[in-house]
Structure formats: structure tokens, C-alpha cells
Write a protein that holds these residues in place. Structure first.
Motif, PDB file in Angstrom:
ATOM      1  N   ILE A  27     -64.602 -47.502  19.299  1.00 16.60           N
ATOM      2  CA  ILE A  27     -63.317 -46.983  19.768  1.00 16.60           C
ATOM      3  C   ILE A  27     -63.142 -47.249  21.256  1.00 16.60           C
ATOM      4  CG2 ILE A  27     -62.020 -44.850  20.179  1.00 16.60           C
ATOM      5  CD1 ILE A  27     -63.006 -43.858  17.480  1.00 16.60           C
ATOM      6  N   ALA A  28     -64.168 -46.983  22.048  1.00 16.68           N
ATOM      7  CA  ALA A  28     -64.080 -47.226  23.487  1.00 16.68           C
ATOM      8  C   ALA A  28     -63.881 -48.708  23.770  1.00 16.68           C
ATOM      9  CB  ALA A  28     -65.341 -46.718  24.183  1.00 16.68           C
ATOM     10  N   ARG A  29     -64.569 -49.548  23.034  1.00 18.36           N
ATOM     11  CA  ARG A  29     -64.421 -50.996  23.240  1.00 18.36           C
ATOM     12  C   ARG A  29     -63.032 -51.459  22.845  1.00 18.36           C
ATOM     13  NH1 ARG A  29     -69.782 -52.338  19.945  1.00 18.36           N
ATOM     14  NH2 ARG A  29     -69.087 -54.500  20.003  1.00 18.36           N
ATOM     15  N   ALA A  30     -62.513 -50.923  21.749  1.00 17.20           N
ATOM     16  CA  ALA A  30     -61.168 -51.293  21.298  1.00 17.20           C
ATOM     17  C   ALA A  30     -60.110 -50.842  22.296  1.00 17.20           C
ATOM     18  CB  ALA A  30     -60.891 -50.700  19.926  1.00 17.20           C
ATOM     19  N   GLU A  31     -60.297 -49.668  22.890  1.00 19.53           N
ATOM     20  CA  GLU A  31     -59.316 -49.174  23.857  1.00 19.53           C
ATOM     21  C   GLU A  31     -59.292 -50.045  25.119  1.00 19.53           C
ATOM     22  OE1 GLU A  31     -60.443 -45.096  24.213  1.00 19.53           O
ATOM     23  OE2 GLU A  31     -59.076 -44.446  22.625  1.00 19.53           O
ATOM     24  N   LYS A  32     -60.428 -50.612  25.483  1.00 23.15           N
ATOM     25  CA  LYS A  32     -60.448 -51.541  26.615  1.00 23.15           C
ATOM     26  C   LYS A  32     -59.635 -52.798  26.291  1.00 23.15           C
ATOM     27  CE  LYS A  32     -64.923 -50.031  28.432  1.00 23.15           C
ATOM     28  NZ  LYS A  32     -66.350 -50.387  28.645  1.00 23.15           N
ATOM     29  N   ARG A  59     -63.438 -60.865  22.631  1.00 27.86           N
ATOM     30  CA  ARG A  59     -64.714 -61.587  22.718  1.00 27.86           C
ATOM     31  C   ARG A  59     -65.627 -60.946  23.760  1.00 27.86           C
ATOM     32  NH1 ARG A  59     -61.378 -66.352  21.282  1.00 27.86           N
ATOM     33  NH2 ARG A  59     -62.400 -67.314  19.460  1.00 27.86           N
ATOM     34  N   GLU A  60     -65.041 -60.539  24.879  1.00 27.85           N
ATOM     35  CA  GLU A  60     -65.844 -59.893  25.920  1.00 27.85           C
ATOM     36  C   GLU A  60     -66.476 -58.602  25.403  1.00 27.85           C
ATOM     37  OE1 GLU A  60     -65.306 -58.030  30.423  1.00 27.85           O
ATOM     38  OE2 GLU A  60     -63.708 -59.247  29.538  1.00 27.85           O
ATOM     39  N   GLN A  61     -65.735 -57.863  24.563  1.00 31.08           N
ATOM     40  CA  GLN A  61     -66.255 -56.634  23.979  1.00 31.08           C
ATOM     41  C   GLN A  61     -67.101 -56.885  22.729  1.00 31.08           C
ATOM     42  OE1 GLN A  61     -66.056 -53.631  25.341  1.00 31.08           O
ATOM     43  NE2 GLN A  61     -64.958 -54.541  27.075  1.00 31.08           N
ATOM     44  N   LYS A  62     -67.224 -58.150  22.341  1.00 27.11           N
ATOM     45  CA  LYS A  62     -68.060 -58.569  21.206  1.00 27.11           C
ATOM     46  C   LYS A  62     -67.661 -57.859  19.908  1.00 27.11           C
ATOM     47  CE  LYS A  62     -71.985 -60.062  23.994  1.00 27.11           C
ATOM     48  NZ  LYS A  62     -71.578 -61.468  23.863  1.00 27.11           N
ATOM     49  N   LEU A  63     -66.373 -57.810  19.674  1.00 31.02           N
ATOM     50  CA  LEU A  63     -65.875 -57.151  18.461  1.00 31.02           C
ATOM     51  C   LEU A  63     -65.688 -58.107  17.284  1.00 31.02           C
ATOM     52  CD1 LEU A  63     -63.265 -54.732  20.081  1.00 31.02           C
ATOM     53  CD2 LEU A  63     -65.363 -54.077  18.867  1.00 31.02           C
ATOM     54  N   LEU A  64     -65.657 -59.411  17.531  1.00 35.79           N
ATOM     55  CA  LEU A  64     -65.430 -60.341  16.421  1.00 35.79           C
ATOM     56  C   LEU A  64     -66.591 -60.332  15.434  1.00 35.79           C
ATOM     57  CD1 LEU A  64     -63.727 -63.436  18.117  1.00 35.79           C
ATOM     58  CD2 LEU A  64     -62.684 -61.651  16.717  1.00 35.79           C
ATOM     59  N   GLY A  65     -67.788 -59.992  15.892  1.00 34.48           N
ATOM     60  CA  GLY A  65     -68.944 -59.982  14.998  1.00 34.48           C
ATOM     61  C   GLY A  65     -69.362 -58.597  14.566  1.00 34.48           C
ATOM     62  N   MET A  66     -68.472 -57.605  14.675  1.00 34.89           N
ATOM     63  CA  MET A  66     -68.892 -56.231  14.426  1.00 34.89           C
ATOM     64  C   MET A  66     -69.331 -55.993  12.986  1.00 34.89           C
ATOM     65  SD  MET A  66     -65.225 -54.209  14.764  1.00 34.89           S
ATOM     66  CE  MET A  66     -65.913 -52.589  14.353  1.00 34.89           C
ATOM     67  N   GLU A 126     -74.156 -67.037  14.022  1.00 35.83           N
ATOM     68  CA  GLU A 126     -73.393 -67.781  15.019  1.00 35.83           C
ATOM     69  C   GLU A 126     -72.080 -67.077  15.350  1.00 35.83           C
ATOM     70  OE1 GLU A 126     -71.795 -72.339  15.865  1.00 35.83           O
ATOM     71  OE2 GLU A 126     -72.646 -71.814  13.907  1.00 35.83           O
ATOM     72  N   VAL A 127     -71.435 -66.492  14.337  1.00 32.42           N
ATOM     73  CA  VAL A 127     -70.208 -65.739  14.592  1.00 32.42           C
ATOM     74  C   VAL A 127     -70.476 -64.611  15.581  1.00 32.42           C
ATOM     75  CG1 VAL A 127     -68.497 -64.173  13.564  1.00 32.42           C
ATOM     76  CG2 VAL A 127     -69.122 -66.279  12.374  1.00 32.42           C
ATOM     77  N   ALA A 128     -71.563 -63.886  15.359  1.00 31.22           N
ATOM     78  CA  ALA A 128     -71.896 -62.774  16.251  1.00 31.22           C
ATOM     79  C   ALA A 128     -72.269 -63.251  17.638  1.00 31.22           C
ATOM     80  CB  ALA A 128     -73.040 -61.964  15.647  1.00 31.22           C
ATOM     81  N   GLU A 129     -73.064 -64.309  17.720  1.00 30.98           N
ATOM     82  CA  GLU A 129     -73.548 -64.792  19.013  1.00 30.98           C
ATOM     83  C   GLU A 129     -72.430 -65.424  19.838  1.00 30.98           C
ATOM     84  OE1 GLU A 129     -76.763 -67.990  20.900  1.00 30.98           O
ATOM     85  OE2 GLU A 129     -76.657 -67.675  18.727  1.00 30.98           O
ATOM     86  N   ARG A 130     -71.617 -66.284  19.190  1.00 23.61           N
ATOM     87  CA  ARG A 130     -70.595 -67.041  19.911  1.00 23.61           C
ATOM     88  C   ARG A 130     -69.214 -66.417  19.805  1.00 23.61           C
ATOM     89  NH1 ARG A 130     -70.390 -72.785  17.745  1.00 23.61           N
ATOM     90  NH2 ARG A 130     -68.854 -72.933  19.439  1.00 23.61           N
ATOM     91  N   GLN A 131     -69.098 -65.317  19.043  1.00 29.20           N
ATOM     92  CA  GLN A 131     -67.807 -64.642  18.871  1.00 29.20           C
ATOM     93  C   GLN A 131     -66.755 -65.616  18.349  1.00 29.20           C
ATOM     94  OE1 GLN A 131     -67.120 -61.000  19.494  1.00 29.20           O
ATOM     95  NE2 GLN A 131     -69.242 -61.375  18.933  1.00 29.20           N
TER      96      GLN A 131
END
Length: 407
Positions: A27-32, A59-66, A126-131
Motif C-alpha cells: 500500500i505504501a509503495r502504491a501510494e508513492k 518499476r522503482e517500487q518494484k511492483l511489476l514482480g509482486m 527475470e520479470v522480478a529482477e528487471r521489472q
């Protein structure tokens, strides 16, 4: 205007001992991300462009690989965690939320149906590492929106797989790092005998066949293409798409889309609340006549939130049973979630607009509702409710409505 929202999921896990600080604080990452996406939302809509700023932040918050399992380098998130993120993003920028939702649906299909295959597991890492951002191709020029029917077959020879298809819609296709597509299993297979294939960006070429100039959801850039792709035979998932569709594709899509629409509705209600508060202050504390519409909009929003929460709870309850999601009752409930959420979200935004009156109707007002309304009108149309309800007719006849209220 505050971006903080009450989570849609009943339980959002926080950091545990041994995990990186904030690694599960979705939630905190999404709000950013939302704080970056919201100021760009009008430009994304006006220019019908990909929300690049929002996805740089994602990508900076690394949410694509959550959704990638922790042992493969991801967060090992629950579906309910993604629901929260979709809602927060939807409140800020509808196109960002819908793209994020579509990406996570495809990621879930791979994560839940890799069956231990080395290629798929390496790709998930790779999805998690490279977003990496995953796009989806499930519709063709000849099949309309029937994603359980594929015209184009995959052809496997010499350890390679190739596919050419007339994809009537590939959302954010030019911006994606990989494509997850359905296809007919072979030249001789029935149209409903489908497989799911992953192609990296270097594996395919896209030739545009349609443009994207729509009323809303303009930033999804859902252009039509001729897709020409070739890769390793291992890029075809072994699991039949029929099972992927019922166990993951439909449940996750309906939950994540519904959450995104709930976010849009929440944003509209927040804007209407700001208008009514300003009008009340200007009138010396007297509530304006439109305040009743704000109350109705909030009631509709709470009903919508309850529907999404119940849908997530229903999914989690049935997903714990090996055959739970395959039951008629579970499939029907998830189908109805999509329809109910889209209708409730549309009603909520329309009511919020009425609370703002002319200030909401004007495009040059700080309380303008045009973008919220145009975006939410996509919810019963782009994924057509009439088609979904027609497909549910047999299940409705077979399934008796429950009488008990307890979950």
C-alpha cells in the motif's frame, strides 16, 4: 487531495523478520506511485499516451514482480495485495491501473501454471529482477472478444515455435517488454483447443492495423496489430489454456479490473467531497442542495467496495480447495463480480458528478469529472457485460441461489 485509501483487502501483510524493509508494504509503495501518476493523468488522457511516468515509478517500487514467488526473486504477493494496489492506482490514473491489472493477470497465469518448467521459472525471475512489463493478446480480428476461441495456430518444428495472428487489440503493445498470447494448439486443433505462449520483445514484430482514439481509457493504447513471433518451443505453457482460463485468467482479471474501477469511483467521490466542502464553506457552513448526491455516491462506493471484498474472499476460500475454482458456483460468483462492480462504479461516478453540478460538468473546473466518467464508462463496454451475462446463462440455470447469508 489525499491519496490514502482504506485497503480493499481485509488483511495486508507487513514486513516480516528477514525480509527487506518495506518489501511487502504494498500500500505504501502504491501510494508513492499514485502521487506521481495523478498529476500526469490529465495529460495521459488528453494525449492518449502511455503513462510513462507512472510506470517508471512502478518499476522503482518494484511492483511489476509482486506476484512472482519469493523463491524466484519476487514478493510472493497474494491476489488481495494486487487488488489494493489496483484500487490505489485507479484513484490516481485509470489507464495506469488498468495496464497494471492486465500485466498482473498475465503474470498470475505464468506463476500459477508454470508446472516447474525451467523456461517459465527463469522468465518469472527475470520479470522480478528487471521489472518487465507483460502485455496480453487474447482477441483476434475474426473472433471479436471471444477469448476462448483462437483462429491462428502455433507451429512447432525443430525446437522452435512460431505464430502469426491478426490481433485486434494488444493494449500498450509498443511499450511492453514481453507478450503473453493465446493461440490454437495446432493447425488441426479446434478453435477452443488453445495454448498460452510467452514471447520476449525480441521474439516478435508488431504491424499496426488500427488506431486508438476512444472516449476513455485512452492511455492503455489498445491498438490492433499483426503479430509475427518466433521463439523456443519451451515458451509454450504445457498447461492447457482451458484450465488456465478458469483457474486464473478469469478470477484474477475480474478481481483486478473491479479493484481498478473501485479506485476510479473512489477518486470521483473524493473530488465531489472536495467540491461540497468548498461550497459549504462559501455558504457559511450551510450544506448545498447537492450534498445529498455526495451521500448517495458514498453509499454506492461502499456497496462497491463490499462487492470487491466479498469477491476476493470468495476467491481465497475456493482457491484453497484444489477443485474449488472450477465449480459452477465459484465461476458464477466471479463472473457476477465483474458485472456488478462495473455497474456500481459507473453509478457511483455519475452520482458524484451530480454532486458537483456544473462544476463537475465543466472541463475547465478543478472539480471536472469528465475523465472519471469517460474512463469508468469503459467498464461495462470494453469487456462487454452483455456478452459476459449471456455466457453465464447456463450456469444460472444450473446453480440454485443460496439462501444463507454467511460466507
Amino acid at each position: 487531495m489525499s491519496l490514502n485509501v482504506t485497503p480493499l483487502s481485509p488483511r495486508t501483510p507487513r514486513s516480516r523478520a528477514g525480509e527487506a524493509p518495506g518489501s511487502r508494504d504494498f500500500i505504501a509503495r502504491a501510494e508513492k506511485v499514485a502521487a506521481i501518476a495523478e498529476p500526469c493523468a490529465d495529460a495521459v488522457d488528453r494525449e492518449a499516451r502511455f503513462p510513462a511516468e507512472a510506470f517508471a515509478a512502478i518499476r522503482e517500487q518494484k511492483l511489476l514482480g509482486m506476484l512472482v514467488p519469493a523463491e524466484l526473486g519476487g514478493d510472493g504477493a497474494r491476489a488481495a495485495d494486487v487488488v489494493d494496489v489496483c484500487a490505489i492506482l485507479g484513484r490516481a490514473c485509470a489507464s495506469t491501473a488498468m495496464i497494471f491489472a492486465m500485466h498482473q493477470v498475465k503474470l498470475a497465469c505464468l506463476a500459477r501454471h508454470a508446472r516447474g518448467a525451467a523456461w517459465q521459472l527463469a522468465f518469472l525471475s527475470e520479470v522480478a529482477e528487471r521489472q518487465l512489463l507483460l502485455a496480453s493478446s487474447t482477441t483476434e480480428g475474426g473472433n471479436g472478444a471471444d477469448i476462448r476461441s483462437s483462429e491462428a495456430p502455433v507451429r512447432v518444428a525443430g525446437g522452435r515455435v512460431s505464430l502469426q495472428r491478426d490481433a485486434s487489440c494488444i493494449s500498450y503493445g509498443r511499450e511492453a517488454d514481453a507478450l503473453v498470447t493465446t493461440a490454437r494448439r495446432s493447425d488441426g486443433a479446434a478453435k477452443s483447443d488453445q495454448v498460452l505462449v510467452v514471447f520476449r520483445r525480441e521474439d516478435y514484430r508488431l504491424e499496426p492495423t488500427q488506431t486508438w482514439d476512444t472516449l476513455g481509457m485512452r492511455g492503455t493504447c489498445s491498438v490492433g496489430f499483426i503479430l509475427r513471433a518466433e521463439g523456443a518451443a519451451e515458451q509454450v505453457l504445457a498447461e492447457p489454456y482451458e484450465r488456465i482460463h478458469s483457474q486464473t485468467m478469469v478470477p484474477y482479471a475480474h478481481m483486478f479490473w473491479s479493484a481498478a474501477w473501485c479506485g476510479i469511483a473512489s477518486g470521483a467521490v473524493a473530488r465531489a467531497r472536495a467540491f461540497v466542502r468548498q461550497a459549504a464553506r462559501a455558504a457559511g457552513g450551510r450544506m448545498p442542495p447537492a450534498a445529498a448526491q455526495l451521500t448517495r455516491a458514498r453509499l454506492s462506493l461502499e456497496t462497491l467496495r463490499g462487492a470487491v471484498q466479498a469477491g476476493v474472499a470468495n476467491f481465497e476460500r475456493n482457491a484453497a480447495d484444489p477443485g474449488g475454482l472450477a465449480t459452477t458456483e465459484a465461476q458464477l460468483a466471479l463472473t457476477m463480480l465483474k458485472v456488478e462492480a462495473s455497474e456500481l462504479a459507473t453509478t457511483t461516478v455519475l452520482t458524484a458528478m451530480r454532486a458537483c453540478g456544473l462544476a463537475g460538468y465543466r472541463n475547465d473546473s478543478p472539480f471536472a469529472m469528465g475523465r472519471f466518467l469517460r474512463d469508468i464508462l469503459s467498464s461495462p463496454i470494453m469487456i462487454n457485460n452483455d456478452r459476459i451475462l449471456a455466457s453465464a446463462d447456463p450456469a444460472v440455470l444450473m446453480s440454485e441461489a443460496p439462501t444463507a447469508l454467511s460466507l
